[in-house]
Design an enzyme around this catalytic site. Structure first.
Site, PDB file in Angstrom:
ATOM      1  N   ARG A 261     102.658  64.558  90.482  1.00  0.00           N
ATOM      2  CA  ARG A 261     103.473  65.005  91.976  1.00  0.00           C
ATOM      3  C   ARG A 261     105.242  64.315  91.700  1.00  0.00           C
ATOM      4  O   ARG A 261     106.288  65.201  91.786  1.00  0.00           O
ATOM      5  CB  ARG A 261     103.188  63.525  92.781  1.00  0.00           C
ATOM      6  CG  ARG A 261     104.150  64.058  94.262  1.00  0.00           C
ATOM      7  CD  ARG A 261     104.105  62.772  95.293  1.00  0.00           C
ATOM      8  NE  ARG A 261     102.330  62.503  95.647  1.00  0.00           N
ATOM      9  CZ  ARG A 261     101.795  62.775  96.581  1.00  0.00           C
ATOM     10  NH1 ARG A 261     102.825  64.497  97.317  1.00  0.00           N
ATOM     11  NH2 ARG A 261     100.443  62.996  96.703  1.00  0.00           N
ATOM     12  N   CYS A 326      95.638  82.599 111.759  1.00  0.00           N
ATOM     13  CA  CYS A 326      95.263  82.451 113.395  1.00  0.00           C
ATOM     14  C   CYS A 326      94.114  81.108 113.105  1.00  0.00           C
ATOM     15  O   CYS A 326      92.577  81.275 112.689  1.00  0.00           O
ATOM     16  CB  CYS A 326      93.778  83.479 113.565  1.00  0.00           C
ATOM     17  SG  CYS A 326      94.543  84.780 113.695  1.00  0.00           S
ATOM     18  N   TYR A 362     101.401  70.204  94.813  1.00  0.00           N
ATOM     19  CA  TYR A 362      99.831  70.461  95.546  1.00  0.00           C
ATOM     20  C   TYR A 362     100.020  71.045  96.711  1.00  0.00           C
ATOM     21  O   TYR A 362     100.354  70.567  97.883  1.00  0.00           O
ATOM     22  CB  TYR A 362      99.795  69.066  96.701  1.00  0.00           C
ATOM     23  CG  TYR A 362      99.366  67.776  95.624  1.00  0.00           C
ATOM     24  CD1 TYR A 362      98.203  67.789  94.186  1.00  0.00           C
ATOM     25  CD2 TYR A 362     100.054  66.713  94.459  1.00  0.00           C
ATOM     26  CE1 TYR A 362      97.410  67.291  92.900  1.00  0.00           C
ATOM     27  CE2 TYR A 362      99.846  65.565  93.971  1.00  0.00           C
ATOM     28  CZ  TYR A 362      98.681  65.872  93.633  1.00  0.00           C
ATOM     29  OH  TYR A 362      98.594  64.505  91.671  1.00  0.00           O
TER      30      TYR A 362
HETATM   31  C1  LIG Z   1      95.334  63.131  90.800  1.00  0.00           C
HETATM   32  C2  LIG Z   1      95.444  62.391  89.109  1.00  0.00           C
HETATM   33  C3  LIG Z   1      96.693  61.797  88.991  1.00  0.00           C
HETATM   34  C4  LIG Z   1      98.124  62.851  89.316  1.00  0.00           C
HETATM   35  O1  LIG Z   1      98.069  61.755  90.777  1.00  0.00           O
HETATM   36  P1  LIG Z   1      99.635  62.000  91.050  1.00  0.00           P
HETATM   37  O2  LIG Z   1      99.514  61.198  92.313  1.00  0.00           O
HETATM   38  O3  LIG Z   1     100.129  63.286  91.875  1.00  0.00           O
HETATM   39  O4  LIG Z   1     101.037  61.674  90.214  1.00  0.00           O
HETATM   40  C5  LIG Z   1      96.688  61.386  88.034  1.00  0.00           C
HETATM   41  N1  LIG Z   1      94.994  60.750  87.139  1.00  0.00           N
HETATM   42  C6  LIG Z   1      94.231  61.242  87.603  1.00  0.00           C
HETATM   43  C7  LIG Z   1      92.925  61.282  87.050  1.00  0.00           C
HETATM   44  C8  LIG Z   1      94.909  62.328  88.911  1.00  0.00           C
HETATM   45  O5  LIG Z   1      93.306  62.158  89.448  1.00  0.00           O
END
Ligand SMILES: *Cc1c(COP(=O)(O)O)cnc(C)c1O
Length: 405
Positions: A261, A326, A362
């Site tokens: 993110r 829908c 996401y």
């Molecule tokens: C999803 C995930 C991330 C990334 O998470 P963010 O909140 O997008 O930074 C990092 N490491 C693992 C193991 C994850 O499952």
């Protein structure tokens, strides 16, 4: 950190050129986010946030490594040019397609359950492993994205770590890494607390340890009132843990961070066209051609994304913004319990465009074909230039895998 190069006129022009719904990503924003992580030795991009090949390649060229969680993401990492040494596979299980690729390419694995150790010993004997710890607590922007604690399926329970280390060793693996990831959009304190637990756990591993990873989970500012995450302070806190571990391993410890993110959320805008407006009793609705098949976060988590009318202001009134599906939950303006949360928008008419912000993470990666809606097109901009980096899915592609009996 919003893309400065994406003004309303440009977004509208891109929408006219490529059609809507349209994802637009700004390369400069990703570069700036990556540069801010200089306090870490390795930046490992969590591909699931946005696995578009062009974004992967951009991050690869910046020097990032990659975290993948499925066979499909392994395929993407190789397609984007990552060498096997820069790929880590993180999961709590191996499905057969992923295990086969891990074995074939000799990929490093971040192991989230003890059952994986026996399977890995068969598919890719010997070598090194990282163990992912469930620290017994978690945090995140929503309970659904909290990845620590008794109610999370992720990681090896902290009290079982010693047993997992013994098992890894008895199966011929050197435990070279420890990893913790408490959740997505977590707060500073939880993220730091996970560092203290990891530092204590490092003593159980001893001098084979080479890498510690603080996972991802860094929050971004979806609302102007959200605080900016102090990433430099965060890096210093983890660096102290790395130094404390070095004091007894007498070896350099590499410090990894694994954000998804934080690297890509703010670079992205979703442009949609207004196709209808209506009043239901006292409520003002604007219906656009993007829905939760494009961006599910509001429906799934009650997540907030700022929505702006492009090149229109004045006469703002509380408005519900909804999509074409829908399904009553196909609404972008809703709170955590699904309650409608109207936002101020000027009066709009069919043909106007709206922009949904901070959708680089996401967004497209969680898109679906619900209602047989095709996946949206994606454009990358860099300064004055722009490229179509994913064309809109065609209806032929939608139907291709099926066979009529
Ligand atoms: C999803 C995930 C991330 C990334 O998470 P963010 O909140 O997008 O930074 C990092 N490491 C693992 C193991 C994850 O499952």
């Amino acid at each position: 950190m919003r893309p400065v190069a994406l003004d309303d006129a440009r977004l509208a022009a891109l929408a006219r050129e490529h059609g809507t719904p349209l994802y637009v990503y700004d390369a400069a924003t990703i570069r700036a986010r990556h540069a801010a992580l200089a306090g870490f030795d390795v930046v490992r991009y969590a591909a699931k946030a946005n696995p578009n090949l062009t974004l992967l390649k951009l991050l690869r060229n910046l020097g990032a490594s990659i975290d993948v969680v499925s066979a499909g993401e392994i395929e993407r990492a190789f397609a984007a040019g990552f060498p096997a040494e820069r790929i880590v596979f993180t999961a709590d299980l191996f499905d057969r397609a992923a295990l086969e690729r891990v074995g074939r390419h000799g990929l490093h694995v971040n192991v989230g359950s003890q059952a994986m150790l026996a399977q890995l010993a068969d598919a890719r004997p010997g070598g090194s492993v990282t163990l992912r710890i469930n620290p017994g607590f978690g945090d995140g922007h929503h309970a659904k994205v909290t990845t620590g604690g008794e109610l999370s399926k992720h990681g090896i329970w902290h009290a079982d770590l010693a047993g997992a280390i013994d098992e890894a060793r008895s199966r011929g693996f050197a435990v070279t890494g420890l990893h913790v990831h408490v959740g997505s959009g977590a707060n500073f304190e939880s993220l730091c607390a996970s560092g203290e637990l990891l530092a204590r756990s490092a003593r159980l591993v001893g001098d084979t340890l080479r890498t510690i990873s603080c996972g991802g989970g860094l929050p971004v500012r979806y609302r102007p009132t959200d605080l900016e995450f102090d990433v430099a302070r965060y890096a210093r806190a983890w660096r102290e843990h790395a130094r404390a571990i070095e004091a007894f391993t007498r070896r350099p410890i590499e410090l990894e961070i694994e954000p998804g993110r934080w690297l890509v959320a703010e670079c992205g805008v979703l442009v949609a066209e207004v196709r209808a407006t209506k009043r239901q009793g006292e409520r003002e609705f604007v219906l656009v051609d993007a829905g939760f098949h494009n961006l599910v976060r509001p429906t799934m988590y009650g997540a907030y994304h700022e929505i702006r009318a492009l090149a229109k202001t004045g006469g703002e009134r509380p408005t519900i913004v909804a999509g074409p599906l829908c399904e009553s939950a196909d609404v972008f303006t809703q709170g955590q319990d699904g309650e409608f949360a109207p936002i101020p928008l000027p009066p709009l008419a069919p043909g106007d465009f709206v922009a949904l912000h901070d959708v680089g993470a996401y967004g497209s990666s969680m898109a679906s074909n619900y209602n047989s809606q095709p996946l949206a097109a994606e454009v990358l901009i860099d300064g004055a230039r722009s490229w179509l980096v994913r064309r809109r899915q065609s209806f032929d592609e939608l139907l291709a895998p099926e066979r009529e009996l």
